[in-house]
Design an enzyme around this catalytic site. Structure first.
Site, mmCIF file in Angstrom:
data_model
loop_
_atom_site.group_PDB
_atom_site.id
_atom_site.type_symbol
_atom_site.label_atom_id
_atom_site.label_comp_id
_atom_site.label_asym_id
_atom_site.label_seq_id
_atom_site.Cartn_x
_atom_site.Cartn_y
_atom_site.Cartn_z
ATOM 1 N N TYR A 1 -6.651 6.387 -4.978
ATOM 2 C CA TYR A 1 -6.898 5.305 -4.631
ATOM 3 C C TYR A 1 -8.376 4.732 -3.763
ATOM 4 C CZ TYR A 1 -1.855 4.048 -5.424
ATOM 5 O OH TYR A 1 -0.413 4.262 -5.989
ATOM 6 N N SER B 1 7.327 4.085 3.487
ATOM 7 C CA SER B 1 7.758 5.265 2.710
ATOM 8 C C SER B 1 7.773 6.387 3.581
ATOM 9 C CB SER B 1 6.622 5.391 1.741
ATOM 10 O OG SER B 1 5.536 6.170 2.040
ATOM 11 N N CYS C 1 5.403 4.187 -8.427
ATOM 12 C CA CYS C 1 4.773 4.186 -7.224
ATOM 13 C C CYS C 1 4.460 5.280 -6.485
ATOM 14 C CB CYS C 1 4.844 3.143 -6.235
ATOM 15 S SG CYS C 1 4.341 2.856 -4.658
ATOM 16 N N THR D 1 5.219 -5.279 -0.788
ATOM 17 C CA THR D 1 4.661 -3.321 -1.157
ATOM 18 C C THR D 1 5.768 -3.146 -1.404
ATOM 19 O OG1 THR D 1 4.683 -2.780 1.191
ATOM 20 C CG2 THR D 1 2.496 -3.042 -0.221
ATOM 21 N N VAL D 2 6.290 -1.597 -2.237
ATOM 22 C CA VAL D 2 7.655 -1.048 -2.059
ATOM 23 C C VAL D 2 7.096 -0.054 -1.470
ATOM 24 C CG1 VAL D 2 8.369 -2.280 -4.514
ATOM 25 C CG2 VAL D 2 6.942 -0.163 -4.772
#
Length: 329
Positions: free
Chosen positions: A195, A149, A63, A132-133
């Protein structure tokens, strides 16, 4: 990419029908901040003081959003203070999983959980939203500090400086006003832009995303012809936020997400810049190309239904970049 509804897992893909085929990313819901003394940050609640071993970082090596946090953990000297658990590269009917995997898989080192969605429900049994991460977990309060993030890297940039003695500043106050519009453009058209191209389900949505993506890449290549970094001669968070998309561009986004007007290697300045950042001390070890290639091509069966893993381009990321031999603005 499923989601939780009132704490119950649902294997549900993004709804693009209601948006005319366009991909729309959900906003992060955990927005607390680690600060040096536990005072509240710009959003969320206080009580999250910087301390060695208190926080745990959950990531996917594949990711790009999680990759940002791994880079900052490395370059800010936090590896000994913030342990990491990495998920399996395949994201299937249970989302991110801690299933066994030969290379790079760590399992959940904290609780031995099977799925990332269990981390979310451990924090909030009635959580609703995407799973999500990255996830920054507080072992003391047993909750998620943040799953955003862009904010985690700012915490890592300064909150732990008193602990590590590392004063490198990638979000310098004097440049923040200049950094923000660059971050915004890169996020919308490049980081998220790939994306929007790859997950588009109508021609119109794809066409609306592909032009801004390459307009920005063209602009970046021209800018980097005159500047060593995005902010001139100072390496900042803006560069690292861009890097995690660039390093994936030719191996994944060019083919898999139909971002194929040009390759990254066709941009002389962007390609050399990407190599320089890859060669920055400690950064290469955060790049797991096996996870990157496997995850995208195997997990997105709506794009690659036969799950064939392509061989990928031959890239020499260790080729001398020579950006340090340039005269830059």
């Amino acid at each position: 990419m499923g989601l939780l509804i009132e704490g119950i897992w649902h294997d549900t893909w993004y709804d693009t029908k209601s948006s005319g085929g366009a991909f729309r990313r959900s906003a992060a819901q955990f927005r607390n901040w680690v600060t040096p003394d536990g005072a509240p940050g710009p959003t969320g609640k206080g009580g999250f003081a910087a301390a060695s071993g208190r926080y745990h970082l959950y990531v996917s090596y594949a990711c790009p959003w999680a990759h940002r946090t791994l880079i900052f953990r490395e370059i800010k000297g936090l590896s000994a203070h913030i342990p990491v658990s990495a998920v399996h590269p395949d994201m299937l009917d249970q989302g991110w999983t801690f299933a066994p995997e030969p290379q790079g898989r760590t399992g959940d080192r904290l609780y031995g959980l099977n799925y990332a969605h269990q981390v979310y429900t451990r924090a909030d049994p009635t959580y609703s939203g995407r799973v999500t991460v990255p996830i920054l977990w507080d072992s003391e309060r047993q909750t998620v500090v943040s799953n955003e993030s862009s904010e985690i890297i700012r915490m890592f940039n300064s909150a732990f400086d008193g602990l590590t003695g590392n004063r490198d500043d990638f979000w310098p106050e004097a440049l923040r006003e200049a950094i923000e519009p660059v971050n915004a453009r890169i996020y919308d058209t490049v980081n998220n832009g790939v994306y929007k191209c790859g997950f588009a389900t109508t021609q119109e949505a794809y066409d609306a995303a592909i032009e801004p993506l390459f307009d920005t890449l063209d602009w970046l290549d021209s800018h980097l012809a005159q500047n060593r970094y995005l902010m001139g001669d100072r390496l900042t968070e803006a560069d690292w936020r861009l890097f995690t998309t660039l390093i994936r561009f030719d191996p994944v986004y060019h083919l898999h997400f139909k971002c194929n007007r040009r390759r990254l290697v066709d941009y002389p300045n962007l390609w050399a810049y990407t190599r320089e950042l890859y060669q920055w001390p400690g950064v290469a070890g955060t790049v797991h190309m096996d996870h990157i290639i496997r995850h995208y091509h195997y997990s997105h069966d709506s794009i690659n239904p036969h799950r064939i893993i392509p061989v990928g381009p031959a890239l020499d990321l260790l080729e001398p970049h020579r950006r340090d031999q340039r005269t830059v603005a």
